[in-house]
Enzyme design. Structure first.
Site, PDB file in Angstrom:
ATOM      1  N   ARG A 157      42.581  22.754   8.612  1.00 40.58           N
ATOM      2  CA  ARG A 157      41.986  22.249   7.372  1.00 40.58           C
ATOM      3  C   ARG A 157      42.323  20.772   7.149  1.00 40.58           C
ATOM      4  O   ARG A 157      41.486  20.000   6.705  1.00 40.58           O
ATOM      5  CB  ARG A 157      42.420  23.118   6.189  1.00 40.58           C
ATOM      6  CG  ARG A 157      41.705  24.443   6.191  1.00 40.58           C
ATOM      7  CD  ARG A 157      42.190  25.438   5.146  1.00 40.58           C
ATOM      8  NE  ARG A 157      41.336  26.629   5.207  1.00 40.58           N
ATOM      9  CZ  ARG A 157      41.523  27.732   4.493  1.00 40.58           C
ATOM     10  NH1 ARG A 157      42.541  27.811   3.646  1.00 40.58           N
ATOM     11  NH2 ARG A 157      40.688  28.749   4.617  1.00 40.58           N
ATOM     12  N   HIS A 189      33.000  24.790   7.372  1.00 44.46           N
ATOM     13  CA  HIS A 189      33.871  25.506   8.316  1.00 44.46           C
ATOM     14  C   HIS A 189      35.350  25.425   7.943  1.00 44.46           C
ATOM     15  O   HIS A 189      35.740  24.623   7.117  1.00 44.46           O
ATOM     16  CB  HIS A 189      33.633  25.059   9.763  1.00 44.46           C
ATOM     17  CG  HIS A 189      33.967  23.631  10.087  1.00 44.46           C
ATOM     18  ND1 HIS A 189      34.038  23.175  11.374  1.00 44.46           N
ATOM     19  CD2 HIS A 189      34.230  22.554   9.299  1.00 44.46           C
ATOM     20  CE1 HIS A 189      34.333  21.896  11.377  1.00 44.46           C
ATOM     21  NE2 HIS A 189      34.462  21.501  10.146  1.00 44.46           N
ATOM     22  N   GLU A 190      36.123  26.311   8.528  1.00 44.86           N
ATOM     23  CA  GLU A 190      37.561  26.458   8.209  1.00 44.86           C
ATOM     24  C   GLU A 190      37.782  26.758   6.730  1.00 44.86           C
ATOM     25  O   GLU A 190      38.762  26.290   6.145  1.00 44.86           O
ATOM     26  CB  GLU A 190      38.352  25.201   8.604  1.00 44.86           C
ATOM     27  CG  GLU A 190      38.050  24.619   9.966  1.00 44.86           C
ATOM     28  CD  GLU A 190      38.321  25.578  11.117  1.00 44.86           C
ATOM     29  OE1 GLU A 190      38.896  26.645  10.882  1.00 44.86           O
ATOM     30  OE2 GLU A 190      37.914  25.248  12.254  1.00 44.86           O
ATOM     31  N   GLY A 191      36.892  27.550   6.156  1.00 47.56           N
ATOM     32  CA  GLY A 191      37.005  27.905   4.733  1.00 47.56           C
ATOM     33  C   GLY A 191      36.107  27.008   3.904  1.00 47.56           C
ATOM     34  O   GLY A 191      36.357  25.810   3.801  1.00 47.56           O
TER      35      GLY A 191
END
Lengths: 598, 598
Positions: free
Chosen positions: B297, B439-441
């Protein structure tokens, strides 16, 4: 595939917010009925759904290419143009003796909106053609209209506007294309034009360019610029296209989006003489072109709204279907995931899209209704109507272009990874719409036009007219319930916004033009917010009036309008406050940043 | 081609705002000097400029395709990976006995930033590989590290994180991939994973997937989820890749951007058994994966900053060259047009990019420095450091992802039509970065993480630590001049922001989780603004300290920092006020919008 626009909302905007049906009481439209207008919209929907929408992705994936010197477009472009032509939309707003239906402009544009939503790229050709013909209708001689305009109305030829040059985009005063008188009263046109949409293709048997050029040996600056009709193929005696007019395709631009509209670099007078005809009087070129440009600017705004609408409808359909996660506090891992529309943040992303798209549509159609009023409304109000339209035009062009881009980003966000793929069209709409803050006058140009010209012309009368109308709508809304947030938001913005603008303009002589215009972006965002708030007030009022007697789906529709108005008032409208402050303080932080400090 | 990042700014951030040179006083870094760190950055710049940047457009235009079942990438991908490997970056932050240089994380990430700016698509492979190895370093057994991690550190194999499934993206609790024990202690993995970056390619002789799966017959929900090492090719006795492990490529995703990183749909256990090894204890899968995810993140945030940096540098170079129009008030049509950087609105578009990009870089590097403090800082401060890092992570990920997208839109706008064409890379950066809020949350996940977890964990200690540090920076800045606007803006935001958050959280029991979390987006934007203001205060203070003794270009650099801080304080920071109001009022306008009202 979900619909790309809400017919229910379009009817609401035309017949409940605006009183489009009342136009039939005007002499020009006296043979029409509301049912006629709805039939036109239904026809537009049908043609758009069958001949435009299915080919939007094809147009995107197969951008125009050159083959043996010719522009190659997908075959579906030809079919779409034919369907559009056969439906009569090239001339529908013109007089009946010109083959038209004398449609009001607002109905015509509502019809056109279907094509923009369905396939913005293909819609570019008719849009430019209709705009070109409208300009000719106003400024070209009867003989020119017969020869160059009528084929456009029949959809047999297409039109362009050829303004920009490689060294002159926003700065049209610096164009260098020249027009040299020929013995027969025509002109030899020589120069290079850049960013010309529809500048070359095989969709029609001829193309009519409206070209800005400078009279050879004439004045510098804008007063030396005139407008010329320049066909791709010279006209034979009988008006049919003959030999080449030496307008040579020098290249294609490869764009991020909007790929269905071919965009060209054109050389005029290459390999032979390019012959053009002067439109109207010399030196009037920019003024005449602004007629087409202003119309195009409203069209850009509506096009942005329609891309936003398509993205909104897609992400809404996805959010109702896609299941993911659980509502906060629900801890049972064996319970099924909920449709993501259940999540507050997804609703926020959808509601912001709704607020942007439906607010933008209200504004675009309001501006079109002003165009009708200008031509067929009460004579005594036309001067004010014109000033209001002038003031609104940069906002109608810019606000949706900018804010729909944010809405389309929200549409992608609702759909997550899926929205980022080319399996869904929202990423395409996002690419398409990014052009709208650029073409037909960048956002910076619009902002300077608003603050530097439109807010001061006729002693600021345009803004007075706007505020008077807004106050009238506020007053009329007083008895209605459910409007507290939007009423209070609009009232506050309509006081503080103009006050800040007034404070800045009152200091104009002290500050000088550069420091005043440093506030142009803030002025545009500020007045855009006020106007959109007003548009939401009008929609909320119409919804509140209808709600008590509404049934079934209509009840939900009106509730949604009221909630979207609340959302606009609480989440969006407060964003203009920073601009109020910056204007009131005559902020020049950006201007004061020396180039060498970057 | 202009540079894609400013080395001057990177040095300022590392050595004047942060005191990266002081790290060499810590035992782990005692053999280093500041010059070593600068040499690493110079090496990164060199490799990035020679082997990554020239191929960014190629990677975009030739997205991964399938040929005879194999993923085909441009040859330049292979060459870039080889150069990266030969420069030693796969292991540079690891211990020397693992072949590394024991680089501080902040220096490592500053080096990596060069590759993100140069070619975000190709940089994806090393990023995932490094993250995968870092997770193994923390949780895998020594034997697993020897067999699966060491080849990653040597850059011989690449790694992935395989979390999402077609029915479970944001909702990882719902994954259904299963792990069934095999007699030898390994597990048979069966299921489908979606959105797997780097999931299949021929760049390396093996790929190590870190796979989330559910123990067959185990608990529902997150406690049933474990983490597994799953190689593409099973390992022979000697550790070399042997027979297929039946991880089958089921499809490629075709994305709007980020096309240099192949993105795959993978079937595990198709046509034979897929064998995996459990990492650590059963049921710890999500917790372990969050170790990699949190690192990823911060990397996403820095990647966004670097795309913004590349766009900023391109549009800045264009604005210095391109001539168009004249300054307001200059009426002589024969005067030459000015470079567009002379126009106030272009300066605004550039200054907003600068404020966003350099503020984002300050934040990303600050977070990386916290990672170093967590491992090598004073023991007694580590608990607080960890809480602050936890709190900042969703902001480091989300703020640049969202605001850089606006900055890249500004970069396009500066360049007008040219920016909209594929002749310049800004439209590509704009497409690339649109993935970062997903992406990645997703941003919604980050917002819920911030408001629902990070702001309340340890009794809200993370926010207290943040505000204490911010107050200390405010106090230290008191003697400095030129900071009035940023100091006053940050002071106000740091009071009103946390007060609004506190007011909402104080009512949490009454409101219930759903109505509290309806404010998540506002909480993220609000705290993001406060933190970015703080980062600009720190930069402005460093500039103000250096300015009195600065010479030449340095003077202009520091003046630019002070002006950008002013701009952030006056134009950007006030935008959080609407979120302060919404939180203080516990607004639920979006949540209250019934699905059927849309």
């Amino acid at each position: 595939m979900p619909p790309v626009l809400s017919r229910r909302d379009l009817n609401f905007q035309l017949f409940e917010v605006l009183d489009t049906a009342a136009l039939t009481a005007r002499a020009r439209f006296s043979s029409h009925t509301r049912e006629d207008y709805e039939a036109v919209l239904t026809l537009a929907l049908d043609v758009a759904e069958r001949h435009f929408a299915p080919y939007a992705r094809e147009a995107d994936e197969h951008e125009p290419t050159l083959r043996e010197g010719r522009v190659v477009l997908p075959l579906s472009a030809q079919a779409a143009m034919q369907a559009f032509r056969e439906a009569g939309f090239f001339s529908a707003h013109h007089d009946e003796e010109l083959g038209g239906l004398a449609l009001p402009w607002v109905v015509m544009q509502a019809a056109m909106a279907h094509f923009q939503a369905a396939n913005i790229g293909y819609s570019g050709y008719p849009f430019l053609t209709i705009g070109n013909a409208n300009l000719q209708r106003q400024f070209a001689s009867p003989e020119q209209q017969r020869r160059y305009m009528m084929p456009l109305l029949e959809g047999r030829w297409f039109g362009t506007m050829a303004l920009s040059e490689p060294q002159a985009g926003s700065g049209l005063a610096d164009i260098s294309t020249t027009a040299t008188p020929r013995p027969d009263g025509t002109y030899a046109i020589r120069g290079t034009k850049m960013w010309i949409s529809g500048g070359e293709h095989e969709l029609t048997e001829n193309i009519v360019h409206l070209v800005l050029a400078r009279m050879a040996g004439g004045e510098a600056g804008v007063r030396g610029i005139s407008l010329f009709l320049v066909p791709r193929f010279r006209l034979r005696q009988d008006g049919s296209p003959g030999e080449t007019n030496h307008v040579v395709l020098a290249g294609l631009n490869h764009k991020l989006g909007y790929r269905g509209t071919v965009n060209t670099l054109l050389n005029f007078g290459e390999g032979g003489e390019t012959v053009g005809e002067l439109v109207g009087a010399p030196g009037q070129g920019l003024a005449q072109m602004f007629h087409m440009m202003n119309e195009a600017r409203i069209g850009v705004g509506l096009g942005a709204v329609m891309l936003g609408s398509a993205g909104y409808q897609h992400s809404l359909a996805y959010a109702r279907e896609r299941r993911q996660g659980r509502r906060p506090g629900a801890r049972d891992p064996l319970s099924p995931p909920v449709p993501i529309i259940e999540h507050a943040d997804v609703r926020r992303l959808l509601l912001r899209q709704k607020a942007t798209v439906e607010g933008g549509l209200a504004l675009g159609l309001y501006a079109c209704a002003l165009v009708d009023d200008l031509h067929t409304g009460p004579q005594e109000a036309r001067a004010d109507t014109g000033l209001l339209l002038d003031l609104l035009t940069p906002i109608v062009k810019s606000w949706p272009s900018r804010h729909v881009q944010a809405a389309l980003s929200d549409a992608i966000q609702v759909m997550g990874g899926a929205g980022y793929t080319r399996d869904f069209p929202v990423e395409m709409y996002y690419r398409d719409n990014r052009l709208n803050p650029i073409h037909e006058g960048t956002e910076g140009i619009q902002a300077a036009d608003l603050l530097g010209r439109k807010l001061t012309q006729a002693g600021g009368r345009g803004l007075s007219v706007l505020l008077t109308r807004l106050e009238a709508d506020l007053a009329a809304s007083e008895p209605l319930t459910g409007l507290d947030e939007i009423r209070s938001g609009v009232r506050g913005a309509a006081q503080a916004g103009p006050a800040a603008l007034g404070a800045l303009l009152a200091r104009a002589a002290d500050l000088g033009p550069e420091r005043v215009l440093a506030g142009a972006h803030s002025a545009l965002e500020l007045l855009g917010g006020v106007v959109l708030g007003w548009m939401w007030l009008r929609q909320a009022a119409a919804a509140a009036r209808a709600l008590p007697t509404a049934r079934g789906e209509d009840t939900a529709f009106y509730q949604g309008k009221l909630q979207a108005a609340r959302f606009f008032a609480l989440h969006e409208l407060p964003r203009i406050r920073v601009h109020i402050e910056l204007l009131a303080a005559a902020d020049t932080t950006a201007l004061d940043m020396s180039p060498e400090w970057f």
